[in-house]
Scaffold this motif. Sequence first.
Motif, mmCIF file in Angstrom:
data_model
loop_
_atom_site.group_PDB
_atom_site.id
_atom_site.type_symbol
_atom_site.label_atom_id
_atom_site.label_comp_id
_atom_site.label_asym_id
_atom_site.label_seq_id
_atom_site.Cartn_x
_atom_site.Cartn_y
_atom_site.Cartn_z
ATOM 1 N N SER A 4 -110.889 2.072 -57.284
ATOM 2 C CA SER A 4 -109.857 1.550 -56.990
ATOM 3 C C SER A 4 -108.719 1.409 -58.077
ATOM 4 C CB SER A 4 -110.158 -0.125 -56.772
ATOM 5 O OG SER A 4 -110.669 -0.624 -58.006
ATOM 6 N N PHE A 5 -109.176 1.778 -59.263
ATOM 7 C CA PHE A 5 -108.123 1.907 -60.209
ATOM 8 C C PHE A 5 -107.650 3.602 -60.643
ATOM 9 C CE2 PHE A 5 -106.653 0.997 -64.760
ATOM 10 C CZ PHE A 5 -105.570 0.523 -64.531
ATOM 11 N N TYR A 6 -108.531 4.349 -60.742
ATOM 12 C CA TYR A 6 -108.507 5.489 -61.219
ATOM 13 C C TYR A 6 -108.311 6.723 -60.087
ATOM 14 C CZ TYR A 6 -109.567 3.945 -65.827
ATOM 15 O OH TYR A 6 -109.296 3.262 -67.075
ATOM 16 N N LYS A 7 -108.611 6.301 -59.153
ATOM 17 C CA LYS A 7 -108.559 7.176 -58.107
ATOM 18 C C LYS A 7 -107.413 6.942 -56.742
ATOM 19 C CE LYS A 7 -112.987 9.202 -58.934
ATOM 20 N NZ LYS A 7 -114.322 9.696 -58.230
ATOM 21 N N THR A 8 -106.605 6.050 -57.210
ATOM 22 C CA THR A 8 -105.591 5.790 -56.189
ATOM 23 C C THR A 8 -104.223 6.027 -56.523
ATOM 24 O OG1 THR A 8 -105.684 3.498 -56.783
ATOM 25 C CG2 THR A 8 -107.061 3.832 -55.048
ATOM 26 N N LYS A 9 -103.402 6.351 -55.759
ATOM 27 C CA LYS A 9 -102.036 6.805 -56.208
ATOM 28 C C LYS A 9 -101.363 5.404 -56.690
ATOM 29 C CE LYS A 9 -101.271 10.833 -53.108
ATOM 30 N NZ LYS A 9 -100.540 11.205 -52.221
ATOM 31 N N GLU A 10 -101.351 4.375 -56.061
ATOM 32 C CA GLU A 10 -100.958 3.215 -56.266
ATOM 33 C C GLU A 10 -101.081 2.585 -57.966
ATOM 34 O OE1 GLU A 10 -101.171 -1.520 -55.097
ATOM 35 O OE2 GLU A 10 -102.447 -0.229 -54.135
ATOM 36 N N TRP A 11 -102.210 2.998 -58.342
ATOM 37 C CA TRP A 11 -102.606 2.618 -59.753
ATOM 38 C C TRP A 11 -102.586 3.727 -60.754
ATOM 39 C CZ3 TRP A 11 -101.889 -2.451 -60.520
ATOM 40 C CH2 TRP A 11 -102.096 -3.277 -59.550
ATOM 41 N N ALA A 12 -102.062 4.797 -60.257
ATOM 42 C CA ALA A 12 -102.186 5.965 -61.237
ATOM 43 C C ALA A 12 -101.320 5.881 -62.421
ATOM 44 C CB ALA A 12 -101.761 7.293 -60.316
ATOM 45 N N PHE A 13 -100.240 5.360 -62.344
ATOM 46 C CA PHE A 13 -99.236 5.319 -63.412
ATOM 47 C C PHE A 13 -99.867 4.475 -64.577
ATOM 48 C CE2 PHE A 13 -95.785 2.967 -65.742
ATOM 49 C CZ PHE A 13 -95.295 4.189 -66.111
ATOM 50 N N TRP A 14 -100.485 3.146 -64.103
ATOM 51 C CA TRP A 14 -101.081 2.294 -65.154
ATOM 52 C C TRP A 14 -102.236 2.901 -65.716
ATOM 53 C CZ3 TRP A 14 -99.866 -1.648 -67.822
ATOM 54 C CH2 TRP A 14 -98.751 -2.456 -67.429
ATOM 55 N N ALA A 15 -103.105 3.498 -64.686
ATOM 56 C CA ALA A 15 -104.461 4.040 -65.113
ATOM 57 C C ALA A 15 -104.225 5.067 -66.170
ATOM 58 C CB ALA A 15 -105.414 4.432 -63.872
#
Length: 351
Positions: A4-15
Amino acid sequence: MFHSFYKTKEWAFWAYGGGALLILCLWMQVEMSVAINTWYGDFYNLLQTAADYKDKPDEGIALFFSKLIGFDYLINNFEGQPSFLIIAFPYVLLAIITNWFTRIYGLRWREAMTFNFIPRWRTVEDEIEGASQRIQEDCNRFARIVESLGLQVVRAIMTLIAFIPILWDFSSKVDIPIIRDIEGSLVWGSLLVSVGGLLISWLVGIKLPGLEYNNQRVEAAFRKDLVLAEDNKEQYAKQETLFELFTGIRFNYHRLYWHYGYFDLWLNIYDQFMVIVPYLIMGPGLFTGLITLGTMVQISNAFQKVHGGFALFLHNWTTITELRSIYRRLHEFEHNLRRFEKPVLDSPQSV
């Protein structure tokens, strides 16, 4: 948890962007640690020769304070040896910023997990044991522990990269038979005692993960009855039931604390022994003139840094035990979601 954090575009910038920034900050801190270790050598060598300034005390005192709080390094355009103040102040400032951003990073990870679990859980008609605790408490604890432990792991790796060559070079100053003939003996010795300590810790604390897991199950049952009692005290807030549930909690905690007790005994004995290990190895060199006091302090500091990197998991064994327990519960929760969830047609947008 990770998807949910490392493999989604939504959170890629933060991750990945946030992770890269943390790595940069940690590397800068490690470089400052190396600079402080070098400073130790000059400072303690000065203390060792303090008697040489008894006929010119003002010169010695001036040199002493310049090593601690002098600004000559800045005045001379960053040439020469910086004082402790010049190294330590940026280190402290950077450490504060790094710790603050790490907490924000962990919060974003928790947010990603929460927004992934909630819409999936809403479609499940079957009851999943402790679902509210998994979404609220376990996601929070998982993110906080990974935030802290992950930071330590990255720092340990960078510390090993920076300090192993230093400790390797100092190994040539070992003056103990057999050991002095082993190239890089200080590094190999640190690795050996760290791995040995880890293996013993694993054996001593082998029951802790299971006990932590069982403890959370009885805590969840107690919490569930209390939550239900908020709406219907007559049916759920039965004193005998709550007392029985808490008796189970008390029994589990007593058993858990007993096992933590002898684990703490072993860990404290190990840590105290490791304080004197570099002195046992290098101390004779002080009396033969092979090393100075400054070198001894440098070696001791470098040894503790390398040992600390190798022994990271040993010193965080109780935290790792808790993390393993939380991971097991979240893994079971995700497994149950995959079993019972229905396709989500419209999922709410994350804020």
